[in-house]
Design a protein around this motif. Structure first.
Motif, PDB file in Angstrom:
ATOM      1  N   GLN A  69       0.829  -1.206   0.000  1.00  0.00           N
ATOM      2  CA  GLN A  69       0.000   0.000   0.000  1.00  0.00           C
ATOM      3  C   GLN A  69       0.864   1.257   0.000  1.00  0.00           C
ATOM      4  N   ILE A  72       2.351   1.775  -3.507  1.00  0.00           N
ATOM      5  CA  ILE A  72       1.412   2.365  -4.464  1.00  0.00           C
ATOM      6  C   ILE A  72       1.200   3.844  -4.168  1.00  0.00           C
ATOM      7  N   SER A  73       1.182   4.187  -2.896  1.00  0.00           N
ATOM      8  CA  SER A  73       1.016   5.592  -2.515  1.00  0.00           C
ATOM      9  C   SER A  73       2.193   6.440  -2.980  1.00  0.00           C
ATOM     10  N   ASP A 110      -9.289  -4.523   1.112  1.00  0.00           N
ATOM     11  CA  ASP A 110      -8.710  -3.199   0.852  1.00  0.00           C
ATOM     12  C   ASP A 110      -7.715  -3.238  -0.306  1.00  0.00           C
ATOM     13  N   MET A 111      -6.905  -4.292  -0.351  1.00  0.00           N
ATOM     14  CA  MET A 111      -5.913  -4.386  -1.420  1.00  0.00           C
ATOM     15  C   MET A 111      -6.580  -4.635  -2.773  1.00  0.00           C
ATOM     16  N   THR A 113      -9.560  -3.692  -3.632  1.00  0.00           N
ATOM     17  CA  THR A 113     -10.182  -2.425  -4.020  1.00  0.00           C
ATOM     18  C   THR A 113      -9.166  -1.506  -4.669  1.00  0.00           C
ATOM     19  N   GLN A 114      -7.996  -1.426  -4.068  1.00  0.00           N
ATOM     20  CA  GLN A 114      -6.966  -0.537  -4.595  1.00  0.00           C
ATOM     21  C   GLN A 114      -6.425  -1.031  -5.934  1.00  0.00           C
ATOM     22  N   ARG A 117      -9.357  -0.727  -8.890  1.00  0.00           N
ATOM     23  CA  ARG A 117     -10.179   0.482  -9.029  1.00  0.00           C
ATOM     24  C   ARG A 117      -9.962   1.201 -10.356  1.00  0.00           C
ATOM     25  N   LYS A 118      -8.838   0.980 -11.017  1.00  0.00           N
ATOM     26  CA  LYS A 118      -8.578   1.630 -12.308  1.00  0.00           C
ATOM     27  C   LYS A 118      -8.850   0.617 -13.418  1.00  0.00           C
ATOM     28  N   SER A 161     -15.297  -2.021   3.717  1.00  0.00           N
ATOM     29  CA  SER A 161     -14.210  -2.577   2.907  1.00  0.00           C
ATOM     30  C   SER A 161     -14.740  -3.637   1.948  1.00  0.00           C
ATOM     31  N   CYS A 165     -14.899  -3.399  -2.121  1.00  0.00           N
ATOM     32  CA  CYS A 165     -14.199  -4.460  -2.848  1.00  0.00           C
ATOM     33  C   CYS A 165     -15.098  -5.064  -3.921  1.00  0.00           C
ATOM     34  N   SER A 168     -15.530  -2.736  -6.846  1.00  0.00           N
ATOM     35  CA  SER A 168     -14.352  -2.642  -7.710  1.00  0.00           C
ATOM     36  C   SER A 168     -14.135  -3.911  -8.525  1.00  0.00           C
TER      37      SER A 168
END
Length: 244
Positions: A69, A72-73, A110-111, A113-114, A117-118, A161, A165, A168
């Motif tokens: 995370q 990626i940030s 959470d992962m 979703t991240q 998401r794109k 969460s 998820c 996404s």
């Protein structure tokens, strides 16, 4: 296994990366940042892969997921499409583990979703997600009666969460997912039963609504007229009609 050995800055160009942080290129030490990102990603993948090889999630899984995370940030999606897909498949495989604790489950939500998401970075042709993996967890997270009796401890915000998820991941459900979801819940569709509200909630969460035009006949066209008939027939403003 995601880890395929260390990569050098000369082996990977920006064109091969999914979506690196565009602002890093304006820094005076951009070349060193690129090398640092490659080394950091290699380290993360190596340790995540080792978790599977050793069949031991604690304490490494939360630690290295947190580092991913942070990666990626800082660097954006500074990895190739192949590695991007492997990361998604990795977290889906963790969700498939029986008796996975809820802390690690929330990390997976959470992962995922991240990572998903794109949608422009990964197409439906690149990735298919089995909706039943998320459905199993939906029953455990949304309708867990043990929590009210303090028989199980749930992490804070795990419901949100999970919902994020599913939202996404939904664009990557299979072509037949819509029919499978309808077949799963239609037998419970009785407006005089409280379970009807649960059915509507599941449909609201899982039915894919972002299919391309060529797949509409396997998407909303399978249920739209039926749902409109239900809406016109049942006019007493029941609880399941309040689903948002």
């Amino acid at each position: 296994i995601m880890y395929n050995g260390k990569q050098t800055i000369h082996e990977i160009s920006d064109n091969n990366l999914q979506k690196p942080n565009i602002y890093n290129q304006y820094l005076p030490y951009y070349e060193s940042i690129k090398q640092q990102s490659l080394e950091s990603f290699d380290e993360i993948c190596e340790n995540l892969s080792r978790l599977i090889q050793l069949q031991e999630l604690q304490p490494g899984f939360p630690l290295w997921s947190s580092k991913l995370q942070q990666f990626i940030s800082l660097y954006g999606f500074s990895f190739t499409k192949i590695n991007h897909i492997k990361l998604i498949e990795f977290y889906l495989s963790i969700l498939s583990i029986k008796n996975l604790n809820y802390v690690n489950t929330k990390i997976c939500f959470d992962m995922l979703t991240q990572l998903t998401r794109k949608t422009r970075l990964i197409t439906r042709n690149d990735l298919i997600i089995d909706w039943r993996i998320l459905y199993v967890w939906g029953k455990l997270v949304l309708f867990n009666h043990d929590e009210s009796y303090s028989l199980v401890s749930m992490p804070k915000q795990i419901v949100n969460s999970f919902l994020f998820c599913v939202r996404s991941c939904r664009p990557y459900f299979s072509v037949t997912a819509t029919q499978e979801i309808l077949d799963e819940f239609r037998p419970c569709l009785c407006p005089f039963d409280t379970v009807c509200g649960d059915v509507m909630s599941y449909w609201d969460m899982f039915l894919p609504v972002h299919l391309p035009p060529e797949l509409h006949h396997q998407g909303f066209k399978l249920w739209l007229s039926e749902f409109l008939d239900i809406w016109e027939t049942v006019c007493n403003n029941p609880e399941w009609e309040q689903v948002s």
